[in-house]
Design an enzyme around this catalytic site. Structure first.
Site, PDB file in Angstrom:
ATOM      1  N   GLY A   4       0.804  -1.209   0.000  1.00 25.27           N
ATOM      2  CA  GLY A   4       0.000   0.000   0.000  1.00 25.27           C
ATOM      3  C   GLY A   4       0.839   1.261   0.000  1.00 25.27           C
ATOM      4  CB  VAL A  20      -0.289  -6.962   4.294  1.00 24.50           C
ATOM      5  CG1 VAL A  20      -0.761  -8.233   5.008  1.00 24.50           C
ATOM      6  CG2 VAL A  20      -0.999  -5.742   4.876  1.00 24.50           C
ATOM      7  CE  LYS A  74      -2.305  -2.035   8.155  1.00 25.51           C
ATOM      8  NZ  LYS A  74      -3.734  -1.724   8.448  1.00 25.51           N
ATOM      9  CG  ASP A 112     -11.722   0.090   5.143  1.00 24.29           C
ATOM     10  OD1 ASP A 112     -12.319   0.429   4.094  1.00 24.29           O
ATOM     11  OD2 ASP A 112     -10.501  -0.136   5.176  1.00 24.29           O
TER      12      ASP A 112
END
Length: 303
Positions: free
Chosen positions: A70, A75, A90, A183
């Site tokens: 990301g 991750v 993560k 989320d």
């Protein structure tokens, strides 16, 4: 005695011979200790040769594959070296090691995740501190995301009901603890084959009920395609914001279903109820939504 002196090599050979003898003739407990020491020594030597991210974390986890790269975090799929178990780890990207907001969010994510234990919530297992000070979250490993399954094949009505039962059950536990997930989407729903055991993951932007993301210096957090109107507007959120996302999720699942029946009509009605623009028009909470889902005819999940 210099490093190139023959006596050095003789000493190395002698010690190696003793080690080999101990490995072959020692008790199982002794062999285990010696193997661990040799392994650790090799790891330390290998680490000095690498200038990239270390492949071993806390001398316990081997980072085997990068799963998600990301903008601020990565991750990995990791294997515990002694237990052989798989985990997800993560961590902030190295170029975000000094980001105080990200660090605060990740430690908060760990605190929330470790306080939640439910069969439909991916377990946060521990938090590590990397050698450069970055936090690393260790969670249970679940190999597939719902987003990937939706790209592979259509779903049956029974599978859709199983997914929504899992999601609403997990949300009920999250809301009971006083949090809003914020989320919910196919990217954060994990399952290994059996959709009745699907789990909610990633509490990176979860909020306490009644909070807003601007309190954490975030202008907007979440995925716009699944965010409620109040989340998009930056308003304080409660559990009904997650129910809106659940409604959009159910709509997406139904678009992947080719069956038409009374059960399909019931689920479409639930979709409309969950995804009302006005928060007051949605079900009061996940338990109420589960009750409405219980009115849908259930079929066995396809093998």
């Amino acid at each position: 005695m210099t490093r190139d002196h023959p006596a050095d090599f003789e000493e190395i050979a002698r010690r190696f011979s003793h080690l080999w003898q101990a490995l072959n003739e020692g008790s199982p407990g002794t062999r285990k200790i010696l193997v661990d020491r040799v392994r650790d020594a090799l790891d330390r030597g290998e680490a000095r040769l690498r200038d990239a991210d270390c492949d071993i974390v806390a001398n316990s986890f081997v980072l085997e594959a990068l799963i998600n790269d990301g903008a601020a975090t990565r991750v990995y799929r990791a294997r515990h070296r002694d237990l052989g178990t798989f985990h997800a780890i993560k961590m902030p990207r190295p170029d975000h090691a000094d980001d105080p907001v990200l660090r605060k969010l990740m430690l908060r994510e760990a605190e929330i995740g470790m306080g939640l234990r439910h069969s439909h919530i991916a377990a946060t297992q521990t938090v590590l501190r990397l050698s450069d000070g970055r936090p690393a979250l260790v969670t249970e490993w679940i190999g597939s995301r719902l987003a990937e399954l939706l790209q592979q094949r259509p779903l049956s009505l029974g599978e859709i009901t199983s997914v929504m039962t899992s999601v609403l059950s997990g949300l009920e536990a999250i809301h009971a603890a006083g949090f809003v997930h914020c989320d919910l989407s196919p990217l954060n729903l994990l399952a290994d084959g059996d959709l009745s055991r699907l789990k909610i993951a990633d509490f990176g932007i979860a909020l306490k009920r009644g909070s807003r993301h601007s309190q954490f210096d975030l202008a907007f957090a979440g995925q716009p395609d699944f965010a409620s109107p109040e989340q998009l507007a930056g308003e304080p959120l409660d559990e009904r914001s997650d129910l809106y996302a659940a409604g959009l999720l159910l709509s997406l699942l139904l678009s992947r279903c080719h069956e038409e029946s009374d059960g399909t009509k019931t689920l479409k009605a639930l979709t409309n109820h969950l995804s009302q623009q006005d928060v007051q028009d949605r079900p009061e909470n996940a338990r109420a939504a589960l009750h409405l889902l219980g009115g849908s005819p259930k079929r066995p999940v396809d093998a």
